[in-house]
Design a protein around this motif. Structure first.
Motif, short mmCIF file in Angstrom:
data_model
loop_
_atom_site.label_atom_id
_atom_site.label_comp_id
_atom_site.label_asym_id
_atom_site.label_seq_id
_atom_site.Cartn_x
_atom_site.Cartn_y
_atom_site.Cartn_z
N PRO A 169 0.81 -1.23 0.00
CA PRO A 169 0.00 0.00 0.00
C PRO A 169 0.84 1.28 0.00
N LYS A 170 2.01 1.21 0.64
CA LYS A 170 2.94 2.34 0.64
C LYS A 170 4.32 1.80 0.28
N PRO A 171 5.10 2.52 -0.53
CA PRO A 171 6.42 2.02 -0.90
C PRO A 171 7.41 2.15 0.25
N PRO A 172 8.51 1.41 0.19
CA PRO A 172 9.55 1.55 1.21
C PRO A 172 10.17 2.95 1.16
N SER A 173 10.49 3.50 2.32
CA SER A 173 10.97 4.88 2.40
C SER A 173 12.47 4.89 2.74
#
Length: 292
Positions: A169-173
Motif C-alpha cells: 500500500p505504501k512504498p519503502p521509504s
C-alpha cells in the motif's frame, strides 16, 4: 563471523560496534549499553554522532505504532541537535508473516514509515530492514551533528519510494545509499542491497544469480559516474568498503555467501554474516556496508 538476529540487544550491539570501525567511535557499543533512556528511546552521543534505538512491542499490526515511533525519533534528533539522520536499521519479527489484516508484516511496517515521512517531510536516508527471531520491531538510528548527507539512487533500480502498488500500500521509504560530507572526511553508507532490477526480484531461488546482481548493483551505486550524477566528487569500487554485512536467508548458504563476498570485496574489507529472513520471501541474500 556468523550469527542469527535473535534479540534486540544482540542486534543493537552489533550495529553500534560496527559503527565504531567506521566513525572512530571507539567503544561506541559499550557507550550505547550505558546510554540515556528517554521513554522508550535509548541513545548515546559520541564524537558528533547520535545513536538511538527503540522497540515496538509485538502486535497484530504495526503501521500506526511505527509511524508514532518515527515521529518520536525525528523529534529527538531535532531536540538533541543532530539534524542529519544518516542511517537507519530495522529488525522485524516474522517479517514475511501476515498481520491480523492479512498484510505482510514488512509491508505493514512500510505503511507506518511512509506515513511518518509524509507527516514530517525529510530526506529518506539509507536503511536496512531484515527479519529477527525476536517479536516486534526494533529501530536503530544514526544521526550526526555536522556534515551534509546526499542521498544516492541507482540507475539500475527504481527508487524504492517510487515502487508501484504491487509491492504494498505504501512504498519503502529509503534511499539506496547516502554520502556524508564532513570536515573529517566523507563516508558512504550503503543500504541493504539485494537482487532487484528495476523494482522486481532477479533470479528468484538462484543464489549465484542473486549474488552476481547484488554485487553488480553495489558497484553501480558507488561508481564515480553514479556519484557524479548526485553532485559527489568521489569514486569507489567494491574493494573500498571497510566493512560489509551480509544477511542470508538459509543457514546452508552462509559458507557460499561468505566465500563470494570475500572474493568480491577483497581482503581489505571485513565481512560479517548473519542468518536472517529478508523483506521479500524470494530474496536469499542482502548486503550492506560502509566506506570511510
Amino acid at each position: 563471523m556468523t550469527g542469527t538476529l535473535d534479540a534486540p540487544a544482540e542486534e543493537l550491539e552489533l550495529q553500534s560496534s560496527d559503527l565504531g570501525v567506521h566513525t572512530g567511535l571507539t567503544g561506541f557499543g559499550d557507550a550505547w549499553l550505558a546510554g540515556t533512556a528517554e521513554g522508550r528511546l535509548r541513545y548515546t552521543e559520541r564524537d558528533g554522532f547520535l545513536f538511538v534505538s527503540a522497540v515496538v512491542p509485538p502486535s497484530v499490526r504495526y503501521a500506526e505504532a511505527v509511524r508514532a515511533l518515527y515521529i518520536e525519533l525525528f523529534a529527538l534528533t531535532k531536540r538533541a541537535g543532530y539534524p542529519t539522520i544518516c542511517r537507519l536499521w530495522h529488525y522485524l519479527g516474522d517479517i514475511n508473516g501476515p498481520t491480523v489484516d492479512g498484510l505482510e508484516v514488512y509491508r505493514d511496517f512500510c505503511v507506518g514509515r511512509a506515513l511518518a515521512f509524509e507527516e514530517v517531510p525529510a530526506a529518506m536516508p539509507p536503511a536496512s530492514a531484515v527479519g529477527s527471531a525476536h517479536e516486534g520491531v526494533t529501530v536503530c538510528l544514526l544521526a550526526t551533528r555536522t556534515g551534509r548527507l546526499t542521498t544516492i539512487e541507482n540507475p539500475t533500480q527504481v527508487p524504492a519510494y517510487r515502487y508501484p502498488a504491487e509491492h504494498g500500500p505504501k512504498p519503502p521509504s529509503f534511499s539506496r545509499a547516502g554520502y556524508l560530507d564532513r570536515p573529517e572526511g566523507g563516508m558512504l553508507f550503503l543500504s541493504g542491497t539485494a537482487s532487484i532490477t528495476g523494482h522486481r526480484t532477479a533470479h528468484p531461488g538462484d543464489l549465484d544469480g542473486q549474488l552476481d546482481v547484488t554485487f553488480s548493483t553495489i558497484a553501480s551505486v558507488v561508481h564515480g559516474r553514479n556519484l557524479a550524477r548526485h553532485g559527489i566528487r568521489a569514486h569507489y569500487g567494491l574493494g573500498d568498503f571497510d566493512r560489509v554485512t551480509a544477511y542470508v536467508r538459509h543457514a546452508a548458504d552462509l559458507a557460499a555467501v561468505d566465500a563470494a563476498c570475500r572474493v568480491a570485496f577483497g581482503t581489505r574489507t571485513v565481512v560479517r554474516l548473519h542468518r536472517a529472513n529478508l523483506c521479500r520471501s524470494e530474496l536469499l541474500v542482502e548486503v550492506e556496508g560502509v566506506i570511510s
